[in-house]
Write an enzyme that holds these catalytic residues in place. Structure first.
Site, PDB file in Angstrom:
ATOM      1  N   SER A 259      41.338  48.401  33.834  1.00  0.00           N
ATOM      2  CA  SER A 259      41.449  49.047  35.139  1.00  0.00           C
ATOM      3  C   SER A 259      42.187  50.377  34.957  1.00  0.00           C
ATOM      4  O   SER A 259      41.775  51.193  34.138  1.00  0.00           O
ATOM      5  CB  SER A 259      42.168  48.126  36.124  1.00  0.00           C
ATOM      6  OG  SER A 259      42.149  48.665  37.423  1.00  0.00           O
TER       7      SER A 259
ATOM      8  N   ARG B 208      46.840  46.062  50.992  1.00  0.00           N
ATOM      9  CA  ARG B 208      46.489  45.086  49.960  1.00  0.00           C
ATOM     10  C   ARG B 208      45.194  44.348  50.309  1.00  0.00           C
ATOM     11  O   ARG B 208      44.391  44.032  49.425  1.00  0.00           O
ATOM     12  CB  ARG B 208      47.621  44.081  49.801  1.00  0.00           C
ATOM     13  CG  ARG B 208      47.408  43.085  48.657  1.00  0.00           C
ATOM     14  CD  ARG B 208      47.341  43.794  47.315  1.00  0.00           C
ATOM     15  NE  ARG B 208      47.347  42.854  46.201  1.00  0.00           N
ATOM     16  CZ  ARG B 208      47.409  43.195  44.928  1.00  0.00           C
ATOM     17  NH1 ARG B 208      47.481  44.476  44.595  1.00  0.00           N
ATOM     18  NH2 ARG B 208      47.409  42.293  43.974  1.00  0.00           N
TER      19      ARG B 208
ATOM     20  N   ASP C 133      31.287  44.631  39.214  1.00  0.00           N
ATOM     21  CA  ASP C 133      32.454  45.439  39.599  1.00  0.00           C
ATOM     22  C   ASP C 133      32.016  46.538  40.553  1.00  0.00           C
ATOM     23  O   ASP C 133      31.203  47.393  40.212  1.00  0.00           O
ATOM     24  CB  ASP C 133      33.071  46.036  38.334  1.00  0.00           C
ATOM     25  CG  ASP C 133      34.414  46.728  38.574  1.00  0.00           C
ATOM     26  OD1 ASP C 133      34.750  47.002  39.734  1.00  0.00           O
ATOM     27  OD2 ASP C 133      35.113  46.977  37.578  1.00  0.00           O
TER      28      ASP C 133
ATOM     29  N   HIS D  56      35.753  43.342  39.608  1.00  0.00           N
ATOM     30  CA  HIS D  56      36.752  44.113  38.870  1.00  0.00           C
ATOM     31  C   HIS D  56      37.792  43.204  38.228  1.00  0.00           C
ATOM     32  O   HIS D  56      38.307  43.504  37.143  1.00  0.00           O
ATOM     33  CB  HIS D  56      37.421  45.115  39.812  1.00  0.00           C
ATOM     34  CG  HIS D  56      38.318  46.086  39.118  1.00  0.00           C
ATOM     35  ND1 HIS D  56      37.862  46.976  38.168  1.00  0.00           N
ATOM     36  CD2 HIS D  56      39.656  46.296  39.211  1.00  0.00           C
ATOM     37  CE1 HIS D  56      38.869  47.708  37.714  1.00  0.00           C
ATOM     38  NE2 HIS D  56      39.972  47.311  38.319  1.00  0.00           N
ATOM     39  N   ASP D  57      38.129  42.092  38.878  1.00  0.00           N
ATOM     40  CA  ASP D  57      39.164  41.200  38.359  1.00  0.00           C
ATOM     41  C   ASP D  57      38.735  40.393  37.139  1.00  0.00           C
ATOM     42  O   ASP D  57      39.517  39.582  36.628  1.00  0.00           O
ATOM     43  CB  ASP D  57      39.619  40.235  39.454  1.00  0.00           C
ATOM     44  CG  ASP D  57      40.721  40.822  40.324  1.00  0.00           C
ATOM     45  OD1 ASP D  57      41.148  41.962  40.043  1.00  0.00           O
ATOM     46  OD2 ASP D  57      41.141  40.156  41.288  1.00  0.00           O
TER      47      ASP D  57
END
Length: 526
Positions: A256, A325, A469, A506-507
């Protein structure tokens, strides 16, 4: 290794805050049971309603519907009240100010540099501190060190240590026989400059406010902290390496934002980096990710408690942080994964719909914001996310930054003179970049980017992307690979995980120990 990479490479490429105050003119209703419509706050008018035969509106006339309750807003009001009363767990700032989020990640080592750090945008840090942790042992020639770069909000605690046994953010990737094998390598991870887990950042004491005889007390930088870049963070990390006696890294590894920094480390210090691993990163930030981070910053800065960054002696902007968040979490995972995990399930289908979290995906996002809103400094989020936006390894961008640093004459840097444009944006005809196709994907890397990555021409580089992603789409990793190859690098390994392999978006870099960790481990062995 070749068999694994060949298999992986064939995977498919598919791809309001003042309103939180309690209302004073609620119609009073009959609470029967506490559910998504019923407030959990005993001080809220909705929760203390008196019984009537039929609900009435504010004017006293009969109403066909009861006033809806908002327990999600009640919870935010309750936290604000608890923060005011110091009943929510927080730590006191070193200057003796008011409540502040608990930033610390636990015991870590620190490096304090008395040498000023000149920054890409003309500011300076007269002194700075870097928090770091290490695993494994440095060999006698200091040639087995791996610098692990973090994502936006991570601390230096990537793996448990004897002094801090809590699980680290890359726990399953570090250790004997794992991707970063501590029986072979000396792994170093830092909290970045601008962060809030021990390294110098906006919440740190501004040394210019410390006077003689004050016993080191002062006030935080807050938004007097200068704009920093990812490259500034990397230069500070290499000052730490100098302190540790490490002249050359065996490898620079990151995911990232860390994947961006890992590339930057190789570009800025090609003679001091052996191999480069960049996972779900890019060589320059693109409009979609910039837009998502901009929205997060706008939401956060709109929280009245943000106070233009000067909140350290009062209530932190927990509402803005929670919402920021939640927005970020939407970009970290993928739609297909959420379809499998949550589908269209509601938290309690037996109850009527509500405007507060109702669907299971909503409760998931709400929880993600709740558990984080007091665990990270709001100003650090603003500064580091802006640093990500500014990231661009193109040759001209790096040359201009170098000129600003070298031409800096000292002092605290100039004031910001940025103003909003007089006229609204007007849509332009056709693509704004000749390298971009009508489908929005790059036709070829810009020549300036190819030149900017040329210091990595002779390095072994591993680039990993994930088709699911949406924050750092796989075409951005392909852009890095193409730019390196067009610049003459014949040692690039490119791995792209299709949706048939990973739906984590993405994670994926945090979760997939086989398709990410396994590939990294094999690459480092070659």
């Amino acid at each position: 290794m070749k068999r694994i990479l060949t298999t992986v490479n064939t995977f498919s490429r598919r791809r309001t805050f003042d309103s939180l105050r309690p209302l004073t003119n609620h119609p009073r209703t009959i609470p029967v049971t506490r559910n998504l419509h019923t407030s959990s706050n005993p001080h809220n008018a909705t929760a203390t309603a008196t019984a009537t035969s039929k609900p009435q509106d504010a004017a006293g006339s009969l109403s066909s519907n009861p006033q809806m309750a908002f327990p999600c807003l009640d919870a935010l009001e309750t936290r604000t009240s608890n923060l005011l009363n110091n009943s929510t767990p927080v730590k006191k700032f070193s200057s003796g100010g008011g409540p502040e989020p608990s930033y610390t990640s636990g015991p870590h080592q620190t490096f304090h540099s008395p040498t000023p750090l000149r920054l890409d945008w003309g500011g300076t840090l007269p002194t700075y501190t870097i928090a770091y942790e290490t695993w494994g042992s440095l060999n006698p020639t200091a040639s087995n060190a791996i610098l692990l770069h973090t994502g936006l909000s991570a601390s230096s605690h990537a793996h448990s240590t004897p002094s801090n046994p809590s699980v680290g953010w890359w726990e399953k990737f570090i250790g004997e026989g794992k991707a970063l094998d501590t029986s072979k390598y000396f792994v170093i991870c830092t909290n970045v400059i601008g962060g809030c887990y021990g390294s110098t950042g906006p919440s740190s004491v501004d040394p210019s406010t410390v006077t003689d005889g004050s016993s080191g007390k002062g006030v935080p930088y807050a938004t007097k902290f200068p704009i920093v870049t990812l490259e500034d963070m990397v230069r500070a990390q290499f000052a730490l390496l100098d302190h540790l006696g490490i002249q050359k890294l065996f490898a620079s590894v990151g995911s990232s934002m860390g994947g961006m920094q890992s590339l930057a480390a190789g570009v800025l210090y090609p003679e001091r980096v052996g191999r480069v691993v960049s996972i779900s990163g890019c060589a320059r930030s693109h409009p979609y990710s910039i837009a998502m981070r901009f929205v997060q910053r706008q939401v956060l800065m709109s929280d009245p408690n943000w106070s233009r960054g000067h909140y350290y002696s009062s209530i932190p902007p927990h509402v803005g942080m929670k919402l920021a968040r939640e927005i970020a979490t939407v970009t970290y995972r993928s739609g297909p994964e959420w379809e499998q995990r949550f589908s269209r399930l509601r938290a309690d289908p037996a109850k009527p719909p509500a405007l507060c979290p109702d669907f299971k995906i909503e409760t998931y996002l709400d929880h993600a914001g709740e558990k984080w809103c007091l665990e990270y400094d709001a100003n650090s989020l603003l500064y580091i996310s802006k640093a990500m936006d500014l990231f661009d390894l193109s040759e001209d961008v790096q040359r201009e930054a170098r000129a600003r640093r070298e031409g800096y004459a000292g002092g605290r840097g100039g004031s910001c003179t940025l103003t909003l444009p007089d006229e609204a944006y007007e849509e332009q005809e056709g693509p704004q970049s000749p390298e971009i196709t009508t489908t929005g994907t790059p036709r070829r890397p810009p020549r300036d980017l190819i030149a900017g990555l040329s210091p990595l021409k002779n390095h072994k580089v591993l680039v990993i992307g994930v088709a699911s992603d949406i924050l750092f789409p796989a075409w951005q990793q392909r852009e890095v690979v193409d730019a390196l190859r067009e610049g003459g690098n014949e040692g690039v390994t490119h791995v792209e995980l299709g949706e048939d392999v990973s739906l984590f978006g993405h994670d994926t870099f945090l979760l997939d120990t086989i398709n990410v960790g396994g590939v990294v481990g094999e690459f480092l062995k070659e």
